[in-house]
Scaffold this active site. Sequence first.
Site, mmCIF file in Angstrom:
data_model
loop_
_atom_site.group_PDB
_atom_site.id
_atom_site.type_symbol
_atom_site.label_atom_id
_atom_site.label_comp_id
_atom_site.label_asym_id
_atom_site.label_seq_id
_atom_site.Cartn_x
_atom_site.Cartn_y
_atom_site.Cartn_z
ATOM 1 N N TYR A 56 50.105 17.383 33.396
ATOM 2 C CA TYR A 56 48.838 17.718 34.177
ATOM 3 C C TYR A 56 49.392 18.472 35.590
ATOM 4 C CZ TYR A 56 44.413 17.366 36.920
ATOM 5 O OH TYR A 56 43.332 17.506 37.421
ATOM 6 N N PHE A 99 31.956 45.282 38.503
ATOM 7 C CA PHE A 99 31.891 44.730 37.094
ATOM 8 C C PHE A 99 30.696 43.786 36.943
ATOM 9 C CE2 PHE A 99 33.738 41.840 33.758
ATOM 10 C CZ PHE A 99 33.402 42.844 32.720
ATOM 11 N N THR A 100 30.087 43.475 35.831
ATOM 12 C CA THR A 100 28.988 42.680 35.686
ATOM 13 C C THR A 100 29.396 41.424 36.332
ATOM 14 O OG1 THR A 100 29.768 41.785 33.706
ATOM 15 C CG2 THR A 100 28.177 43.587 33.686
ATOM 16 N N ASP A 126 41.190 44.457 41.517
ATOM 17 C CA ASP A 126 41.009 43.607 40.251
ATOM 18 C C ASP A 126 41.662 44.527 39.299
ATOM 19 O OD1 ASP A 126 40.048 43.217 37.664
ATOM 20 O OD2 ASP A 126 37.981 43.209 38.478
ATOM 21 N N LYS A 172 42.610 40.344 29.308
ATOM 22 C CA LYS A 172 42.891 41.572 29.194
ATOM 23 C C LYS A 172 44.395 41.964 29.427
ATOM 24 C CE LYS A 172 38.445 41.932 29.782
ATOM 25 N NZ LYS A 172 37.505 41.954 31.094
ATOM 26 N N ARG A 211 26.507 49.111 27.381
ATOM 27 C CA ARG A 211 27.003 48.838 28.818
ATOM 28 C C ARG A 211 25.879 50.235 29.559
ATOM 29 N NH1 ARG A 211 30.660 44.875 30.315
ATOM 30 N NH2 ARG A 211 28.140 43.937 29.703
ATOM 31 N N PHE A 232 22.285 40.373 29.167
ATOM 32 C CA PHE A 232 22.761 40.907 27.893
ATOM 33 C C PHE A 232 23.736 40.207 26.976
ATOM 34 C CE2 PHE A 232 27.171 40.976 29.410
ATOM 35 C CZ PHE A 232 27.099 40.914 30.618
HETATM 36 C C1 LIG Z 1 36.900 41.421 32.126
HETATM 37 C C2 LIG Z 1 37.033 41.729 33.484
HETATM 38 C C3 LIG Z 1 36.522 40.762 34.346
HETATM 39 C C4 LIG Z 1 36.212 39.250 34.045
HETATM 40 O O1 LIG Z 1 37.074 38.560 33.346
HETATM 41 P P1 LIG Z 1 36.856 37.484 32.240
HETATM 42 O O2 LIG Z 1 38.080 36.866 31.898
HETATM 43 O O3 LIG Z 1 36.059 37.938 31.211
HETATM 44 O O4 LIG Z 1 36.222 36.262 32.858
HETATM 45 C C5 LIG Z 1 36.433 41.155 35.731
HETATM 46 N N1 LIG Z 1 36.945 42.210 36.067
HETATM 47 C C6 LIG Z 1 37.291 43.400 35.095
HETATM 48 C C7 LIG Z 1 37.538 44.680 35.527
HETATM 49 C C8 LIG Z 1 37.298 43.019 33.879
HETATM 50 O O5 LIG Z 1 37.358 44.117 32.998
#
Ligand SMILES: *Cc1c(COP(=O)(O)O)cnc(C)c1O
Length: 486
Positions: free
Chosen positions: A84, A136-137, A227, A270, A393, A459
Amino acid sequence: MTNQSSAVKFYSGEQIPLELHKVRIVQKLFLRPIEERKVAVEEAGFNTFLLNTKDIFLDMLTDSGTNAMSDNQVSSMLQADDAYAGSQSFYRMEEAAREVFGKHYVLPVHQGRAAENIVSQVFIKKGEVIPMNYHFTTTKEHMELNGGKVLEIYKDDALDIKSTKPFKGNIDIDKLKAVFEKYGKDKVAFVRMEASTNLIGGQPFSMQNMRDVKAICDQNDTMMVLDASLIGENAYFIKQREEEFKNAEIKDILLEMCGYADLVYFSSRKVSSTRGGGILTNSKDLYLKMRDLLVLYEGFLTYGGMSVREIEAMAVGLKETCDDTVISQSPSFIKYAVDNLDKAGVPVITPAGALGCHIDAMGFLPHVPQQEYPAGALASALYIISGIRGMERGTISSVRDENGDDVLADVELLRLAFPRRVFTLSQTMFVVDRVKWLFDNRELVGGLQWIEEPPLLRFFMGRLEAIGDWPEKLMAKFKEDFGDSL
Ligand SMILES: *Cc1c(COP(=O)(O)O)cnc(C)c1O
């Protein structure tokens, strides 16, 4: 020495992306008959998020959590240390993150949006603005939930579909200066730069742009937040397209990029081909502001909502992000698809970027009004005729305004993601082939309308239906042209 597929020349003179890995574990795919695909998309409410992968041939929805892992990543998961608190797995990941991003404090989170939740809660006060290249969304939702306002200050030509501009993800410096003049530095929460700008076609920014943005942030005592979810590919494009870096190592490019940011966050789904995420900084002060919320939302500081197995694979994956043979793969396959579709007259975003091939649905389906969601319709149509799943998108991915009216998106895109090292060249050729067929039969595709519309992130879960009987007509034409072929 560069070791990437673009460095290999074929005797024939053709430019063909070459897989710089061998496939050792495979997953069987199914290509269902078109009748079954039509039923599947109807049952999914014409929302590709709601399809079951048993009905999908090539899953190009996203690169999120779907990149192929390396043998070294998979084997690292065996030595994971379950604890933990104080897990050795975390310390291995922390060391890798420090090495790759050049930041000392590493806060683990369960995925990218969890980082956005914490960063937004800690650093945004009601009424503040956050200038950025593009939203980003999930980023935008978190910022708005905390009372912030997103200001997109990309260059005027960044949304041009056809372009030769190498860095469409740049922030417009004059617009950034104007933001500080208009709102005053106290009202600017921070400036955000997103690597390989996701929603506008995976377009990178240049190192010079980062330097210019950083200088303005410094003049205004304002933080720069990076980001870094798609930072590997952005670094690859800097090496490819920015003269100063043509002989630089990816790892040095990454370090310089992160060096300009006060705070870096990323989605490991990613960047390291795993799951999870992280927030990094060199400032103890910033770290302490976030630390307690991390424990509240994510879990203890040495696991942050992730399994130790994922943390181990992340440690290896972060280091592999600095490897040309890893990060050149997805962009070189995307370039192959984009260049071939562009040659055939299909409207795709150029130049080819990161993440995927982005088809301009308004150019593809000019007869479908934006109120009838051309990008969503195109995603459904492509699935019906090929079993390929892409992602809308466009307007479906945006949020209604305070009056309940649709906010028409700046661009309507169908994104066909190319997760790293997942698809082969013949599969990529199949994608190009079916998209070309659909383009030649585009007048058969019609629009969509809502039957179930959730108020938040519609979406993901919303359901729609076809306006009219265009799916039947499309299927009939497919059978006429292809006979028994799947
Ligand atoms: C995918 C993504 C996120 C969010 O990440 P998750 O792991 O899906 O929550 C934030 N910013 C960018 C640019 C992304 O491509």
